[in-house]
Design a protein around this motif. Structure first.
Motif, mmCIF file in Angstrom:
data_model
loop_
_atom_site.group_PDB
_atom_site.id
_atom_site.type_symbol
_atom_site.label_atom_id
_atom_site.label_comp_id
_atom_site.label_asym_id
_atom_site.label_seq_id
_atom_site.Cartn_x
_atom_site.Cartn_y
_atom_site.Cartn_z
ATOM 1 N N ALA A 1 0.674 -1.166 0.020
ATOM 2 C CA ALA A 1 0.204 -0.027 0.156
ATOM 3 C C ALA A 1 0.905 1.292 -0.033
ATOM 4 O O ALA A 1 1.925 1.152 0.759
ATOM 5 N N GLY B 1 -1.584 -4.155 -8.709
ATOM 6 C CA GLY B 1 -2.123 -4.979 -7.446
ATOM 7 C C GLY B 1 -1.341 -5.500 -6.925
ATOM 8 O O GLY B 1 -0.202 -5.146 -6.295
ATOM 9 N N ARG B 2 -1.580 -6.933 -6.270
ATOM 10 C CA ARG B 2 -0.670 -7.445 -5.429
ATOM 11 C C ARG B 2 -0.276 -8.908 -6.017
ATOM 12 O O ARG B 2 0.932 -9.228 -5.609
ATOM 13 N N ASP B 3 -0.773 -9.362 -7.111
ATOM 14 C CA ASP B 3 -0.576 -10.803 -7.449
ATOM 15 C C ASP B 3 -0.633 -10.602 -9.027
ATOM 16 O O ASP B 3 -0.761 -11.660 -9.593
ATOM 17 N N ARG C 1 -2.479 -3.944 7.199
ATOM 18 C CA ARG C 1 -3.133 -4.386 5.901
ATOM 19 C C ARG C 1 -1.870 -5.227 5.005
ATOM 20 O O ARG C 1 -2.186 -6.355 4.540
ATOM 21 N N ARG D 1 -11.223 -13.915 -5.020
ATOM 22 C CA ARG D 1 -10.235 -13.699 -5.884
ATOM 23 C C ARG D 1 -10.211 -14.151 -7.435
ATOM 24 O O ARG D 1 -10.126 -13.573 -8.264
ATOM 25 N N ASP E 1 -1.888 -8.993 4.200
ATOM 26 C CA ASP E 1 -1.816 -9.415 2.429
ATOM 27 C C ASP E 1 -0.647 -10.419 2.109
ATOM 28 O O ASP E 1 -0.568 -11.195 1.185
ATOM 29 N N VAL F 1 -11.043 -4.141 3.359
ATOM 30 C CA VAL F 1 -10.565 -5.116 2.372
ATOM 31 C C VAL F 1 -9.563 -6.110 2.241
ATOM 32 O O VAL F 1 -10.129 -7.320 1.411
ATOM 33 N N SER F 2 -8.512 -6.317 2.932
ATOM 34 C CA SER F 2 -7.822 -7.311 2.931
ATOM 35 C C SER F 2 -8.554 -8.803 3.362
ATOM 36 O O SER F 2 -8.028 -9.764 3.179
ATOM 37 N N THR G 1 -6.782 -2.938 -9.897
ATOM 38 C CA THR G 1 -7.402 -4.245 -9.499
ATOM 39 C C THR G 1 -7.529 -4.123 -7.970
ATOM 40 O O THR G 1 -8.710 -4.778 -7.550
ATOM 41 N N TYR H 1 -11.303 -5.199 -5.544
ATOM 42 C CA TYR H 1 -11.369 -5.783 -4.265
ATOM 43 C C TYR H 1 -12.065 -4.806 -3.081
ATOM 44 O O TYR H 1 -13.013 -5.255 -2.386
ATOM 45 N N ARG H 2 -11.630 -3.488 -3.377
ATOM 46 C CA ARG H 2 -12.327 -2.415 -2.528
ATOM 47 C C ARG H 2 -13.870 -2.510 -2.926
ATOM 48 O O ARG H 2 -14.612 -2.263 -1.957
ATOM 49 N N ARG I 1 -1.397 -13.957 3.718
ATOM 50 C CA ARG I 1 -2.634 -14.988 3.479
ATOM 51 C C ARG I 1 -2.053 -16.153 2.543
ATOM 52 O O ARG I 1 -1.042 -16.061 1.824
ATOM 53 N N ALA J 1 -10.317 -9.902 0.386
ATOM 54 C CA ALA J 1 -9.295 -10.281 -0.565
ATOM 55 C C ALA J 1 -8.466 -11.693 -0.323
ATOM 56 O O ALA J 1 -7.691 -12.056 -1.181
ATOM 57 N N ARG K 1 -0.134 8.397 1.786
ATOM 58 C CA ARG K 1 -1.286 8.163 2.026
ATOM 59 C C ARG K 1 -1.948 8.864 3.010
ATOM 60 O O ARG K 1 -3.188 9.642 2.470
ATOM 61 N N LYS L 1 1.838 2.765 -6.729
ATOM 62 C CA LYS L 1 1.451 1.826 -7.993
ATOM 63 C C LYS L 1 0.449 2.566 -8.700
ATOM 64 O O LYS L 1 0.685 2.885 -10.137
HETATM 65 O O1 CDP Z 1 -4.035 1.654 -2.956
HETATM 66 P P1 CDP Z 1 -3.427 0.737 -2.074
HETATM 67 O O2 CDP Z 1 -2.185 0.458 -2.386
HETATM 68 O O3 CDP Z 1 -3.613 1.388 -0.760
HETATM 69 O O4 CDP Z 1 -4.577 -0.623 -2.159
HETATM 70 P P2 CDP Z 1 -5.349 -1.018 -3.250
HETATM 71 O O5 CDP Z 1 -4.382 -1.346 -4.654
HETATM 72 O O6 CDP Z 1 -6.525 -0.491 -3.536
HETATM 73 O O7 CDP Z 1 -5.553 -2.677 -2.691
HETATM 74 C C1 CDP Z 1 -6.472 -2.818 -1.549
HETATM 75 C C2 CDP Z 1 -6.489 -4.108 -1.154
HETATM 76 O O8 CDP Z 1 -7.067 -4.894 -2.216
HETATM 77 C C3 CDP Z 1 -5.175 -4.529 -0.720
HETATM 78 O O9 CDP Z 1 -4.478 -4.319 0.450
HETATM 79 C C4 CDP Z 1 -5.251 -6.063 -0.969
HETATM 80 O O10 CDP Z 1 -5.997 -6.773 0.258
HETATM 81 C C5 CDP Z 1 -6.208 -6.004 -1.980
HETATM 82 N N1 CDP Z 1 -5.640 -6.697 -3.242
HETATM 83 C C6 CDP Z 1 -5.311 -7.726 -3.763
HETATM 84 O O11 CDP Z 1 -5.443 -8.676 -2.703
HETATM 85 N N2 CDP Z 1 -4.825 -8.203 -4.761
HETATM 86 C C7 CDP Z 1 -4.752 -7.444 -5.991
HETATM 87 N N3 CDP Z 1 -4.427 -7.611 -7.041
HETATM 88 C C8 CDP Z 1 -5.093 -5.942 -5.636
HETATM 89 C C9 CDP Z 1 -5.682 -5.552 -4.486
#
Ligand code: CDP
Length: 236
Positions: free
Chosen positions: A13, A128-130, A179, A108, A183, A98-99, A35, A39-40, A186, A102, A156, A17
């Motif tokens: 976070a 995103g994350r993945d 968070r 997912r 993330d 959200v986490s 992405t 999830y949000r 998990r 998610a 932030r 990004k």
């Molecule tokens: O903007 P920020 O980086 O705070 O968060 P975000 O990209 O809006 O993502 C919010 C939450 O969604 C993340 O903390 C994850 O829990 C989940 N997420 C995820 O699991 N996989 C992704 N590809 C994108 C988000």
């Protein structure tokens, strides 16, 4: 069949990004897919419907029946079942929830399906994350963006201040650290860099510097395709 060009940007976070992904997408004429917004949107809907976040099956069922649309115009509005949720999904309450949703595999699965559909539309920058590890494993360029936890929290906090949300810096940092931890821990698609991702630490760097660096990495990666006009022809 040739796949569309893809840039995957993952990271914790507040690493920058979305700002960076948007700027890159604009310069290349690619789609930008946030992405996290998907999830949000699911977390927001669960809160609105008063579904307890621990009700995994109910939330998964709801996610399967939810229509999420990301507008590709510059306004980049986010719609959930036709409702504009662009601002609502950025609330601290959604960020704290959200986490949890998610981490649910079926949530997912549903959202990854939508994300891959988006990537089928043309050149794409997806964050995103993945994304590099799972959603777009063959992406042409994978970036893992980081920054110190203090700097990410400060960025932030400034964003929230601008949006009129009065949270202390300490609160923002605590929520964000929690968070990220969730993330990373998990079982399904945790937040980790893909083996072939390039790690970029953005602490102390200007946005333009990072964008230029990524664009130049991308050009190196797809040099042959650029020379043959493949990149340009994709966006016409
Ligand atoms: O903007 P920020 O980086 O705070 O968060 P975000 O990209 O809006 O993502 C919010 C939450 O969604 C993340 O903390 C994850 O829990 C989940 N997420 C995820 O699991 N996989 C992704 N590809 C994108 C988000």
């Amino acid at each position: 069949m040739k796949k569309n060009l893809q840039i995957a940007i993952d990271g914790p976070a507040g690493a920058g990004k979305s700002t960076i992904a948007k700027a890159i997408a604009r310069q290349l004429g690619f789609f930008y897919v946030d992405t996290g917004a998907m999830y949000r949107a699911i977390a927001y809907k669960a809160l609105r419907l008063n579904i307890a976040l621990t009700q995994e099956e109910e939330i998964a069922g709801m996610a399967r029946q939810t229509e999420i649309t990301l507008e590709h115009s510059t306004a980049r509005r986010v719609f959930c079942d036709g409702l504009d949720v662009t601002e609502a999904i950025r609330s601290p309450e959604v960020s704290r929830s959200v986490s949890i949703i998610a981490a649910y595999p079926e949530v997912r699965e549903r959202l990854v399906e939508l994300q891959r559909q988006e990537a089928g539309q043309g050149g794409v920058v997806m964050d995103g994350r993945d994304i590099g590890t799972y959603v777009l494993p063959d992406a042409d360029l994978k970036i893992f963006l980081t920054a110190s936890s203090e700097e990410r929290a400060r960025r932030r906090w400034l964003e929230l201040q601008r949006a009129g949300k009065e949270l202390s810096l300490a609160e923002v940092q605590r929520d964000m650290d929690a968070r990220d931890h969730y993330d990373q821990q998990r079982a399904v698609s945790p937040l980790i860099p893909a083996a072939d991702a390039i790690l970029l630490d953005t602490t102390g760097l200007q946005i333009e510097e990072i964008v230029d660096r990524i664009l130049s990495l991308f050009n190196d990666k797809v040099e042959d395709k650029v020379e043959t006009g493949y990149v340009r022809s994709q966006n016409q």
